[in-house]
Design an enzyme around this catalytic site. Structure first.
Site, PDB file in Angstrom:
ATOM      1  N   HIS A   9       0.816  -1.132   0.013  1.00 34.76           N
ATOM      2  CA  HIS A   9       0.012  -0.193  -0.006  1.00 34.76           C
ATOM      3  C   HIS A   9       0.907   1.143  -0.074  1.00 34.76           C
ATOM      4  O   HIS A   9       0.515   2.203  -0.959  1.00 34.76           O
ATOM      5  CB  HIS A   9      -1.036  -0.103   1.446  1.00 34.76           C
ATOM      6  N   GLU A  10       1.757   1.221   0.887  1.00 35.74           N
ATOM      7  CA  GLU A  10       2.735   2.435   0.737  1.00 35.74           C
ATOM      8  C   GLU A  10       3.649   2.618  -0.255  1.00 35.74           C
ATOM      9  O   GLU A  10       3.835   3.885  -0.824  1.00 35.74           O
ATOM     10  CB  GLU A  10       3.763   2.423   2.199  1.00 35.74           C
TER      11      GLU A  10
ATOM     12  N   HIS B 166       1.609   4.270  -2.934  1.00 28.30           N
ATOM     13  CA  HIS B 166       1.286   5.945  -2.745  1.00 28.30           C
ATOM     14  C   HIS B 166       2.578   6.320  -3.387  1.00 28.30           C
ATOM     15  O   HIS B 166       2.660   7.369  -4.252  1.00 28.30           O
ATOM     16  CB  HIS B 166       1.621   5.926  -1.291  1.00 28.30           C
TER      17      HIS B 166
ATOM     18  N   GLU C  88      -6.162   6.890  -1.245  1.00 23.20           N
ATOM     19  CA  GLU C  88      -6.175   6.017  -0.622  1.00 23.20           C
ATOM     20  C   GLU C  88      -6.711   4.721  -1.138  1.00 23.20           C
ATOM     21  O   GLU C  88      -6.146   3.612  -1.191  1.00 23.20           O
ATOM     22  CB  GLU C  88      -6.760   6.299   0.950  1.00 23.20           C
TER      23      GLU C  88
END
Length: 295
Positions: A147-148, A151, A224
């Site tokens: 997930h990071e 980003h 997100e």
């Protein structure tokens, strides 16, 4: 860097269009007729320079600020099995995402959380909390890391910084117009900028700043979902859903992430009612449901 240049060019066009629109609607004439001698073009340029300067400066020092504010320890030489696994996993995910290996760190916090920051997707920082490493399974930690990395690969740090620059510009611009209007038209001050100008400008900046924050947070919530999708592609949909479900089970724990990093953490906390407009993250239930619909 190209993303920044393109975005700045786009927003220069927005500033020019806003200036032309105000002129076409006779706003300059209206202000002049009421005794307000204000060059809107100069004001707009002034606000754009200062609005973007603060936002971009924060972006360029974001890694340093993140390390300082969270006491993140960067892993250069892994000393434990956990650190070795963490470096290997981030390296693998970065390669699959098509970005350079970011710095990897661990910050001392019991809550399960992680964040990514940095001005460039090839010069980023990804850090996880000690609590996440200790309590989450390897698959769940990998999903959080994915997930990071999502980003970083999506350029979310740059995008949100530039969006913040845009709203800063217009908050400053309209606050000063309101301040001049109150000072010259309502209080009939004819000698420079009186106390009414400063009071009205500060009050307008506070009100407009709150409204602008809601806009920035709306964009943050959209990013997100994209980071969750990237995490699902890199680590697997089931693993991403499992990590979010595990985070949901720990929602009662306090979140100590600095506000400046909340938008790029995995866990954004809980808010109710109108406060939801100012959430940097969608509710975990909605994120889980979005991943399930995605399949």
């Amino acid at each position: 860097m190209m993303r920044i240049l393109l975005f700045l060019a786009t927003n220069l066009a927005v500033v020019l269009i806003a200036s032309i629109t105000l002129s076409l609607f006779g706003f300059n004439g209206f202000m002049a007729a009421n005794g307000v001698d204000l060059n809107l073009n100069q004001l707009l340029i002034f606000c754009a320079v200062f609005g973007f300067a603060g936002s971009l400066f924060s972006l360029f020092i974001s890694k340093w600020m993140a390390k300082m504010s969270t006491s993140t320890q960067i892993i250069t030489q892994p000393r434990t099995r956990h650190e070795q696994w963490l470096l290997h996993t981030v390296e693998q995910l970065s390669r699959e995402a098509g970005i350079k290996m970011p710095e990897v760190g661990i910050f001392p916090a019991y809550e399960a959380n992680a964040f990514a920051t940095g001005w460039n997707k090839n010069d980023a920082l990804v850090a996880v909390s000690q609590g996440l490493l200790e309590r989450f399974s390897p698959d769940e930690v990998k999903a959080v890391l994915a997930h990071e990395i999502g980003h970083v690969a999506n350029g979310d740090m740059v995008t949100l910084a530039l969006i913040q620059g845009v709203v800063n510009t217009f908050v400053m611009f309209f606050a000063r117009i309101i301040g001049n209007f109150v000072d010259k038209v309502i209080f009939k001050n004819e000698e420079g900028q009186g106390i009414a100008y400063y009071v009205a400008t500060i009050f307008a900046e506070l009100v407009l700043g709150i409204l602008a924050s809601a806009i920035v947070m709306w964009f943050s919530r959209k990013r997100e979902y994209r980071a969750d999708e990237a995490g699902a592609r890199l680590a697997g949909t089931n693993a991403m859903i499992g990590a979010l479900q595990r985070l949901r089970s720990e929602q009662g724990l306090p979140v100590h992430m600095p506000d400046t990093l909340n938008a790029f953490g995995i866990n954004g906390g809980i808010k109710q009612g109108l406060a939801r407009m100012f959430m940097s993250h969608p509710p975990l239930e909605e994120r889980i449901e979005a991943l399930r619909r995605r399949g």
